[in-house]
Write a protein that holds these residues in place. Structure first.
Motif, PDB file in Angstrom:
ATOM      1  N   SER A  41       0.852  -1.203   0.000  1.00 16.89           N
ATOM      2  CA  SER A  41       0.000   0.000   0.000  1.00 16.89           C
ATOM      3  C   SER A  41       0.877   1.239   0.000  1.00 16.89           C
ATOM      4  CB  SER A  41      -0.856   0.083   1.265  1.00 16.89           C
ATOM      5  OG  SER A  41      -1.564  -1.063   1.500  1.00 16.89           O
ATOM      6  N   ALA A  42       0.231   2.374  -0.087  1.00 12.08           N
ATOM      7  CA  ALA A  42       0.951   3.648  -0.023  1.00 12.08           C
ATOM      8  C   ALA A  42       1.501   3.843   1.386  1.00 12.08           C
ATOM      9  CB  ALA A  42       0.012   4.785  -0.385  1.00 12.08           C
ATOM     10  N   THR A  47      -2.196   8.286   1.317  1.00 10.09           N
ATOM     11  CA  THR A  47      -3.475   8.374   0.602  1.00 10.09           C
ATOM     12  C   THR A  47      -4.332   9.511   1.170  1.00 10.09           C
ATOM     13  OG1 THR A  47      -3.313   6.007   0.214  1.00 10.09           O
ATOM     14  CG2 THR A  47      -5.440   7.021  -0.241  1.00 10.09           C
ATOM     15  N   GLU A  74       0.819   4.302  -4.221  1.00  9.12           N
ATOM     16  CA  GLU A  74       1.341   2.941  -4.291  1.00  9.12           C
ATOM     17  C   GLU A  74       2.518   2.862  -5.254  1.00  9.12           C
ATOM     18  OE1 GLU A  74      -1.729   3.529  -3.426  1.00  9.12           O
ATOM     19  OE2 GLU A  74      -2.033   2.132  -1.780  1.00  9.12           O
ATOM     20  N   PHE A 136      -4.404  -1.938  -4.613  1.00  8.05           N
ATOM     21  CA  PHE A 136      -5.479  -0.932  -4.594  1.00  8.05           C
ATOM     22  C   PHE A 136      -5.784  -0.336  -5.967  1.00  8.05           C
ATOM     23  CE2 PHE A 136      -5.711   3.868  -3.468  1.00  8.05           C
ATOM     24  CZ  PHE A 136      -7.044   3.903  -3.078  1.00  8.05           C
ATOM     25  N   ARG A 150     -11.036   2.461  -0.380  1.00  3.59           N
ATOM     26  CA  ARG A 150     -10.063   2.542   0.711  1.00  3.59           C
ATOM     27  C   ARG A 150      -9.772   1.163   1.302  1.00  3.59           C
ATOM     28  NH1 ARG A 150      -8.609   7.448   2.643  1.00  3.59           N
ATOM     29  NH2 ARG A 150      -6.734   6.226   3.069  1.00  3.59           N
ATOM     30  N   GLY A 151      -8.527   0.940   1.594  1.00  2.00           N
ATOM     31  CA  GLY A 151      -8.127  -0.348   2.157  1.00  2.00           C
ATOM     32  C   GLY A 151      -8.099  -1.464   1.130  1.00  2.00           C
ATOM     33  N   GLY A 152      -8.116  -1.081  -0.155  1.00  2.00           N
ATOM     34  CA  GLY A 152      -8.256  -2.078  -1.214  1.00  2.00           C
ATOM     35  C   GLY A 152      -7.052  -2.978  -1.475  1.00  2.00           C
ATOM     36  N   SER A 153      -5.921  -2.664  -0.884  1.00  4.97           N
ATOM     37  CA  SER A 153      -4.737  -3.488  -1.157  1.00  4.97           C
ATOM     38  C   SER A 153      -4.883  -4.918  -0.647  1.00  4.97           C
ATOM     39  CB  SER A 153      -3.492  -2.887  -0.507  1.00  4.97           C
ATOM     40  OG  SER A 153      -3.277  -1.604  -1.000  1.00  4.97           O
TER      41      SER A 153
HETATM   42  N1  ASP Z   1      -3.565   3.226   0.178  1.00  6.47           N
HETATM   43  C1  ASP Z   1      -4.941   2.835   0.090  1.00  6.47           C
HETATM   44  C2  ASP Z   1      -5.705   3.370   1.278  1.00  6.47           C
HETATM   45  O1  ASP Z   1      -5.117   3.954   2.153  1.00  6.47           O
HETATM   46  C3  ASP Z   1      -5.125   1.368  -0.055  1.00  6.47           C
HETATM   47  C4  ASP Z   1      -4.749   0.544   1.137  1.00  6.47           C
HETATM   48  O2  ASP Z   1      -4.177   1.027   2.088  1.00  6.47           O
HETATM   49  O3  ASP Z   1      -5.036  -0.654   1.129  1.00  6.47           O
HETATM   50  O4  ASP Z   1      -6.890   3.221   1.340  1.00  6.47           O
END
Ligand code: ASP
Ligand code: MG
Length: 401
Positions: A41-42, A47, A74, A136, A150-153
């Protein structure tokens, strides 16, 4: 020996030192004779920071341009992490989502993975390169960059594990695994060795923020075993899989959700079709209703109470007012509530879980407003001010010190 997918979240790669730490974990795995595909992820809050930057310029920016911006987070981490792996002397290649073959739907900001064309990934693995993939993100049918929400990784990692038939999918994070309650708040919270997909989904929706929901749904669909573990402490984590063994315990977790509002409607006509009309209207507005309670009708009227997320509360009230000819004073919307739940796949066949939960609340003088049950969970709605106390009390009942 096998193919292992390892995913590292933003906090695990937040700075140079942590990037080096992650590079060490990856290369250790590789050195043991495994092929490794990494999803990252980033870094840290990148993000969020990018979103803030966009807002400064145009709060109404198009979703396409937002995705163009957010995917860059990313891109930075895959390059930096690959440089760290190069420095340790291992063969590595970084790939953006599209290079790794991620095809998504066209919905910018909330794209769904449609397929992964694995040729490139396969070729790199065959060359025994460590492959570092940007999480992501993907490419839609217009050849535009998309993000998965969000949180897609996590979902990117599980999707690669499924598409590549990986032997293991490890999601590294800043906690050691899935706990029976929030370990920062509840004394004696225990790390679970294993948990089922369904239990994990309940815990995730109920606010145990370790794995993104969609990733768990995908893992269940493709039967990918996922291990959640810490990138900072090298100890075994929690395995999420179809059938998890019962470590004697029936309750896997106690959770709190404060994103709830309760809407009570008094004195609506006691006719057939009332509930249908009301919930159809809410569904039409895409408002998710959680717990529903209807009183036994007396005279010509009855009462209905339901819960929605806080952000939907005002719209839900409006929807009800639009549907029925009732006085505004007959609707009460309470946002000072919390939902406390116990989750566990075994409780269905074990009576007594509910009474144990209620007893713990009673002993702590905590009043229950609403109750709902499913095969694997029991939830109660209570006053928000009692929420933390309730979680501790209920957790103590199931996990005495
Ligand atoms: N960088 C993205 C986010 O903060 C994806 C991730 O963290 O999974 O939502
Ligand atoms: Mg992130």
């Amino acid at each position: 020996m096998g193919l292992i997918v390892q995913k590292f979240g933003g906090s695990s790669v937040a700075n140079a030192e942590r990037v080096m730490n992650v590079a060490n974990i990856i290369t250790d795995t590789y050195r043991q004779g495994n092929d490794v595909i990494v999803v990252v992820s980033a870094q840290g809050d990148t993000t969020d920071d990018l979103i803030e930057k966009a807002k400064e310029i145009n709060p109404a920016a198009s979703k396409r341009e937002m995705d163009m911006l957010l995917t860059s987070g990313e891109q930075i981490s895959i390059a930096l992490l690959s440089m760290a792996i190069e420095k340790l002397g291992f063969p590595v290649v970084s790939l953006l989502g599209w290079q790794a073959g991620f095809n998504t739907s066209s919905a910018y900001g909330t794209a769904r993975i449609k397929s992964i064309k694995t040729d490139r990934l396969r070729a790199e693995v065959d060359r025994h390169n460590i492959v570092v993939v940007a999480g992501f993100q993907g490419l839609n049918k217009y050849d535009d960059l998309t993000t998965l929400g969000r949180g897609g990784s996590d979902t990117s990692a599980v999707a690669i594990a499924a598409a590549m038939h990986a032997d293991r999918c490890q999601i590294f994070t800043d906690v050691e695994g899935v706990f029976t309650a929030d370990p920062r708040k509840v004394e004696n919270a225990k790390k679970l060795q294993e948990i089922t997909y369904d239990e994990m989904l309940e815990l995730a929706t109920l606010g145990a923020q370790v794995l993104n929901n969609r990733s768990v749904e995908m893992a269940k669909k493709y039967n990918v075993e996922v291990e959640v573990l810490s990138s900072l402490k090298r100890v075994p984590g929690t395995i999420v899989k179809e059938v998890a063994k019962m470590e004697k315990m029936l309750v896997r977790g106690v959770t709190k959700d404060t994103d709830v509002a309760r809407i009570s409607i008094k004195k609506i006509p006691n006719n057939p079709g009332v509930a249908f009309k009301m919930f159809a209207k809410l569904a039409q507005k895409k408002i998710n209703v959680d717990i529903i309670l209807q009183s036994v009708g007396r005279d010509d009227t009855k009462d209905i109470t339901f819960t929605v997320s806080k952000e939907n509360a005002d719209e839900a009230v409006k929807a009800v007012l639009d549907t029925f000819d009732i006085e505004e004073s007959n609707i009460v919307c309470d946002k000072e509530v919390a939902k406390i739940s116990v989750v566990g796949a075994g409780m269905e066949s074990h009576p007594g879980t509910a009474s144990k939960m209620f007893e713990a609340l009673y002993e702590n003088d905590i009043n229950i407003d609403m109750i709902s049950t499913s095969e694997i969970k029991i939830s109660v709605l209570i006053d928000i001010k009692d929420a933390d106390r309730a979680v501790s009390a209920v957790h103590r009942a199931f996990y005495p010190a």
